[in-house]
Design a protein around this motif. Structure first.
Motif, PDB file in Angstrom:
ATOM      1  N   LEU A   1       2.583  -9.198  14.220  1.00  0.00           N
ATOM      2  CA  LEU A   1       3.288  -8.451  13.179  1.00  0.00           C
ATOM      3  C   LEU A   1       3.979  -7.191  13.682  1.00  0.00           C
ATOM      4  CD1 LEU A   1       0.979  -8.618  10.002  1.00  0.00           C
ATOM      5  CD2 LEU A   1       2.954 -10.029  10.602  1.00  0.00           C
TER       6      LEU A   1
ATOM      7  N   LEU B   1       6.006  -8.155   3.151  1.00  0.00           N
ATOM      8  CA  LEU B   1       6.903  -8.553   4.237  1.00  0.00           C
ATOM      9  C   LEU B   1       7.563  -9.909   4.003  1.00  0.00           C
ATOM     10  CD1 LEU B   1       4.791  -7.469   7.355  1.00  0.00           C
ATOM     11  CD2 LEU B   1       6.984  -6.517   6.670  1.00  0.00           C
ATOM     12  N   TYR B   2       6.778 -10.862   3.491  1.00  0.00           N
ATOM     13  CA  TYR B   2       7.243 -12.244   3.502  1.00  0.00           C
ATOM     14  C   TYR B   2       7.653 -12.783   2.138  1.00  0.00           C
ATOM     15  CZ  TYR B   2       5.578 -12.211   8.276  1.00  0.00           C
ATOM     16  OH  TYR B   2       5.405 -11.898   9.602  1.00  0.00           O
TER      17      TYR B   2
ATOM     18  N   LEU C   1       1.392  -8.395   4.018  1.00  0.00           N
ATOM     19  CA  LEU C   1       1.963  -9.740   4.157  1.00  0.00           C
ATOM     20  C   LEU C   1       2.804 -10.103   2.943  1.00  0.00           C
ATOM     21  CD1 LEU C   1      -1.093 -11.645   5.719  1.00  0.00           C
ATOM     22  CD2 LEU C   1       1.014 -10.934   6.867  1.00  0.00           C
TER      23      LEU C   1
ATOM     24  N   THR D   1       4.126  -2.523  11.629  1.00  0.00           N
ATOM     25  CA  THR D   1       4.979  -3.639  11.223  1.00  0.00           C
ATOM     26  C   THR D   1       6.355  -3.140  10.802  1.00  0.00           C
ATOM     27  OG1 THR D   1       4.362  -3.529   8.890  1.00  0.00           O
ATOM     28  CG2 THR D   1       2.914  -4.793  10.346  1.00  0.00           C
TER      29      THR D   1
ATOM     30  N   GLN E   1      10.212 -12.233  -0.722  1.00  0.00           N
ATOM     31  CA  GLN E   1      11.450 -11.487  -0.934  1.00  0.00           C
ATOM     32  C   GLN E   1      12.109 -11.939  -2.234  1.00  0.00           C
ATOM     33  OE1 GLN E   1      12.492  -9.040   1.089  1.00  0.00           O
ATOM     34  NE2 GLN E   1      10.910  -9.306   2.652  1.00  0.00           N
TER      35      GLN E   1
END
Length: 365
Positions: free
Chosen positions: A161, A98-99, A95, A171, A101
């Motif tokens: 996901l 992925l989220y 997580l 994912t 950045q």
């Protein structure tokens, strides 16, 4: 006395040696020459840079999870839930990857590792609370929570996901800044092995040189004596379970950001269960976990080469691991009989005196 103590402390090694000897019998039954099969196993594990890198990659999650199980073991707890904690740690790291950045790489990696630790610690704390406040056996709860954790991640990866159009549940790729760097160019060996070795050294120092380490060892040896000496046994048990879960969670995080680079369904091939064996064979000693973790990583690394070269099934390697556990069960019984007769047999009325002796021993060390 010194010779007897050396023999007692080396019993896990004898257990591994006995398992390898019986493993030779199994290899012979499978129709291969035992020495040649073991030679191919060794060649596949360490003979070239690719085999060595594979050994390191497979040893890394075993080290982190084994250290976690070992910490709980030193406090007298049996954390069989490392597999589920690995999955929760992998999810949390994914997580973050992925989220979040646009972060500097070092900060992004540290956040992913921290998230893995916290998720694993929270998952490990649940059986700890049940143990401390309700007396529920932690073996049962941690074992059952493995299934919950694995299926929970399977549900998430198959649903919210999942990468659109993926042929099976996984994912999107994680951000490049969240990935661990490779330490051997051209291979999969990543910096997770370095982190694992540093963690083992820190835990060794914690257990040997700090008050918290003394509390963990004391509670593991005799909770009654520890309580009589003023140690908050409940708090120590909770710290041990949370720490154990956290380290297993880091194992999952490292596997995701170091090797897989995305979160897969069933991404762990049973590292959590192997970690229990690693921790028990090393008697919870961090440096022993390193030795056993690398050994088991080498077994997994060389097993495929052995199968391709001499036709011995990979299952032989898992049989050797199982045999080591059987030998270990006997060796631990002997070891406990030799090294802890006083503490095991002591009545509760002797608790204050034993606590004082434990404290004196700690001060002298």
């Amino acid at each position: 006395m010194r010779a007897r103590g050396w023999v007692a402390s080396s019993l896990p090694l004898w257990a591994v040696f006995g398992a390898l000897l019986l493993g030779m019998v199994l290899v012979g039954v499978a129709g291969a020459h035992p020495l040649r099969a073991y030679g191919e196993l060794l060649r596949g594990a360490v003979a070239d840079v690719f085999g060595l890198s594979t050994t390191l990659v497979k040893a890394t999650p075993l080290l982190f999870a084994g250290l976690g199980v070992g910490i709980a073991l030193r406090a007298g707890l049996f954390n069989i839930g490392a597999e589920g904690q690995i999955y929760l740690g992998g999810l949390a790291a994914a997580l973050v990857g992925l989220y979040l950045q646009g972060l500097p790489s070092l900060l992004h990696v540290l956040l992913a590792l921290a998230a893995g630790f916290l998720a694993g610690a929270a998952w490990g704390l649940v059986p700890g609370l049940l143990k401390v406040f309700r007396g529920v056996n932690e073996v049962i709860t941690t074992l059952l929570m493995n299934y919950v954790g694995i299926l929970l991640i399977s549900l998430i990866v198959s649903g919210p996901l999942i990468e659109p159009g993926a042929p099976y549940p996984y994912t999107r790729p994680l951000a490049d800044s969240a990935l661990l760097p490779v330490i051997i160019p051209g291979t999969d060996a990543h910096a997770g092995i370095v982190l694992a070795l540093v963690t083992a050294l820190l835990l060794h120092a914690l257990l040997a040189r700090t008050t918290l380490g003394f509390y963990l060892r004391s509670v593991g040896l005799n909770p009654s004596a520890s309580a009589a000496a003023g140690i908050n046994v409940r708090a120590v048990l909770l710290v041990a379970m949370a720490g154990a879960g956290g380290l297993a969670g880091v194992a999952g995080a490292v596997e995701v950001i170091g090797l897989k680079h995305r979160l897969f369904e069933n991404f762990s091939p049973g590292y959590g269960y192997d970690a229990v064996v690693v921790a028990f064979l090393s008697n919870g000693q961090p440096l022993g976990v390193v030795a056993m973790g690398v050994f088991f990583g080498a077994l997994r690394s060389g097993a495929n080469i052995m199968q391709r070269s001499v036709g011995v099934p990979v299952a032989i390697v898992f049989a050797i691991q199982g045999l080591a556990v059987l030998f270990l069960a006997a060796s631990l019984a002997v070891q406990r009989r030799w090294t802890l007769p006083t503490l095991v047999a002591a009545p509760r009325s002797e608790a204050p005196r034993l606590a004082a002796s434990i404290g004196a021993k700690h001060e002298s060390s």
